[in-house]
Design a protein around this motif. Structure first.
Motif, PDB file in Angstrom:
ATOM      1  N   GLN A  20       0.947  -0.028  10.683  1.00  0.00           N
ATOM      2  CA  GLN A  20      -0.128  -0.146   9.693  1.00  0.00           C
ATOM      3  C   GLN A  20      -0.543   1.215   9.146  1.00  0.00           C
ATOM      4  N   ILE A  21      -0.602   2.205  10.014  1.00  0.00           N
ATOM      5  CA  ILE A  21      -1.036   3.533   9.575  1.00  0.00           C
ATOM      6  C   ILE A  21       0.041   4.212   8.738  1.00  0.00           C
ATOM      7  N   LEU A  22       1.269   4.241   9.257  1.00  0.00           N
ATOM      8  CA  LEU A  22       2.335   4.988   8.585  1.00  0.00           C
ATOM      9  C   LEU A  22       2.805   4.333   7.294  1.00  0.00           C
ATOM     10  N   MET A  23       2.541   3.051   7.086  1.00  0.00           N
ATOM     11  CA  MET A  23       2.983   2.374   5.874  1.00  0.00           C
ATOM     12  C   MET A  23       1.823   2.081   4.918  1.00  0.00           C
ATOM     13  N   PRO A  72      -0.459   3.705   1.928  1.00  0.00           N
ATOM     14  CA  PRO A  72      -0.504   4.863   1.021  1.00  0.00           C
ATOM     15  C   PRO A  72      -1.908   5.444   0.918  1.00  0.00           C
ATOM     16  N   GLY A  73      -1.964   6.704   0.515  1.00  0.00           N
ATOM     17  CA  GLY A  73      -3.237   7.345   0.239  1.00  0.00           C
ATOM     18  C   GLY A  73      -3.933   7.922   1.440  1.00  0.00           C
ATOM     19  N   ASN A  74      -3.294   7.935   2.612  1.00  0.00           N
ATOM     20  CA  ASN A  74      -3.898   8.522   3.791  1.00  0.00           C
ATOM     21  C   ASN A  74      -3.881  10.043   3.701  1.00  0.00           C
ATOM     22  N   SER A  75      -4.624  10.681   4.565  1.00  0.00           N
ATOM     23  CA  SER A  75      -4.554  12.142   4.654  1.00  0.00           C
ATOM     24  C   SER A  75      -3.244  12.539   5.331  1.00  0.00           C
ATOM     25  N   GLN A 120      -9.973   8.039  -3.079  1.00  0.00           N
ATOM     26  CA  GLN A 120     -10.999   8.865  -2.458  1.00  0.00           C
ATOM     27  C   GLN A 120     -10.939   8.749  -0.942  1.00  0.00           C
ATOM     28  N   ALA A 121     -10.519   7.619  -0.456  1.00  0.00           N
ATOM     29  CA  ALA A 121     -10.258   7.373   0.960  1.00  0.00           C
ATOM     30  C   ALA A 121      -9.199   6.285   1.029  1.00  0.00           C
ATOM     31  N   GLN A 122      -8.483   6.201   2.147  1.00  0.00           N
ATOM     32  CA  GLN A 122      -7.368   5.268   2.223  1.00  0.00           C
ATOM     33  C   GLN A 122      -7.800   3.833   1.946  1.00  0.00           C
ATOM     34  N   GLY A 123      -8.964   3.433   2.418  1.00  0.00           N
ATOM     35  CA  GLY A 123      -9.421   2.067   2.204  1.00  0.00           C
ATOM     36  C   GLY A 123     -10.205   1.863   0.927  1.00  0.00           C
ATOM     37  N   ASN A 124     -10.350   2.913   0.119  1.00  0.00           N
ATOM     38  CA  ASN A 124     -11.117   2.829  -1.118  1.00  0.00           C
ATOM     39  C   ASN A 124     -10.162   2.632  -2.293  1.00  0.00           C
TER      40      ASN A 124
END
Length: 385
Positions: A75-78, A80-83, A180-184
């Motif tokens: 979930q994390i590695l796939m 987009p838009g993460n730091s 602005q953030a991965q979940g935004n």
């Protein structure tokens, strides 16, 4: 990822909340590809691709599977838009979408692939993962806000068989943007906000044509196309888009050449926001001038109005229209029978707009003011971040 977590470990590679163990993580590949603008004259950003390989162990010695870890890792590695953090590896410090100023400019970082290979039992596996980031590589780089990555345009001139010029301008504006953030998932800025930044100095004797604007799905690119065409010798007054007018004259009965009847008809298309009375005022002025010219050409004493028909042919249309028709008669001097029966007006006069240049050049165009979507007409200089 490791079986035993060490709190003071310095993690050099991190994506979102997923930290790569520096002992078991290997950098397999790094490549940077410059992204040129549409003109090929400058680089707007560099597209970096990273490939890492690491080992995933069971969290505890008695665990028989790494299913729990892999559920979270996938979930994390796939997403987009993460730091993305890549430091102390000899490439220079990259802290994308983190606390520093660096931000991805193309909705990234974007995961590219994830490969999973089990080692022996289900409690150990090798994971290979790739990610792409797009960042400007210059000292004055701006990563977000109301800035421009690319602004280019092209111009086309077409001259018809009558010698009149039509000009078309096609261009696009590209802006940087990421989450602005991965979940935004909110759109902070749209390239459409730059529409009013398109300017053009109106060309004398030209009329604007229809315009199109196309906003991309990611809201980062605005494409536009508009133009203008050269008008004839008689230019409509301010506030009038188009005038369709005609005039005819002739005798009422066979062999009766003494009395001539003149029919003058005009339909005005008025620009949005202007009253129809400007069409009536113009028709009155031009009718008075034509009556005086016809009387002079015919050698008569005065013009007698026979019929008068005003109308409004487009009541519910987008652009309002007004139509006028007037018929007047003149008792002619037969000695001037063949003098200017139709083309009595002599030389046409252009408006005070000035030049009659048929081939405008880019050097004559400078920004003067904003346009609106219904009557865009603009030229501009290239702009980039």
């Amino acid at each position: 990822m490791p079986a035993i977590k060490v709190d003071n470990t310095e993690y050099d590679v991190q994506y979102g909340s997923q930290k790569f163990d520096p002992v078991t993580t290997e950098t397999l590949h790094i490549s940077g590809k410059p992204q040129y603008d549409s003109s090929g004259r400058t680089i707007i950003y560099v597209r970096w691709n990273f490939v890492f390989r690491t080992i995933i162990y069971a969290a505890f010695e008695n665990d028989t599977t790494i299913d729990f870890q892999m559920n979270a890792i996938r979930q994390i590695l796939m997403s987009p838009g993460n730091s993305f953090r890549y430091v102390d590896r000899g490439l220079g410090d990259l802290c994308i979408n983190s606390d520093g100023p660096q931000r991805d400019v193309s909705w990234g970082p974007k995961p590219q692939f994830l490969e999973w290979e089990p080692w022996g039992d289900a409690n150990v596996a090798q994971v290979t993962w790739g990610v792409e980031v797009c960042i400007p590589e210059c000292n004055s780089a701006k990563y977000q806000g109301k800035v421009i990555l690319e602004w280019n345009y092209s111009m086309t001139y077409e001259r018809d068989v009558d010698g009149f010029t039509t000009r078309r301008i096609n261009g696009h504006v590209v802006i940087p943007q990421t989450r602005q953030a991965q979940g935004n998932r909110n759109i902070v800025l749209s390239a459409d906000e730059f529409r009013e930044k398109i300017y053009q100095r109106p060309l004398p004797g030209f009329r604007p044509l229809a315009a199109t604007f196309k906003l991309s799905e990611d809201k980062c690119r605005l494409e536009y196309s508009f133009g203008d065409e050269e008008m004839g010798e008689d230019i409509p007054p301010p506030g009038v888009i188009r005038i369709d007018a005609s005039m005819s004259s002739g005798n009422d009965r066979p062999y009766a050449m003494k009395k001539f009847t003149y029919n003058f008809n005009a339909t005005y298309t008025v620009a949005r926001g202007f009253p129809l009375k400007i069409a009536a005022a113009h028709f009155q002025r031009i009718t008075t001038a034509r009556q005086a010219a016809a009387v002079k050409a015919a050698g008569g004493k005065k013009a007698i109005v026979v019929n008068w028909h005003p109308g409004e042919p487009r009541i519910y249309g987008k652009a309002k229209q007004a139509s006028y028709s007037i018929t007047f008669a003149i008792v002619r001097d037969l000695r001037r029978f063949y003098l200017a029966p139709l083309h009595w007006a002599g030389k046409s006069r252009r408006s005070s707009a000035g030049s009659t240049s048929r081939t405008p050049t880019t050097s004559s165009m400078k920004p003067t003011g904003p346009i609106v979507s219904r009557t865009p007409s603009s030229a501009h200089a290239d702009r980039r971040a």
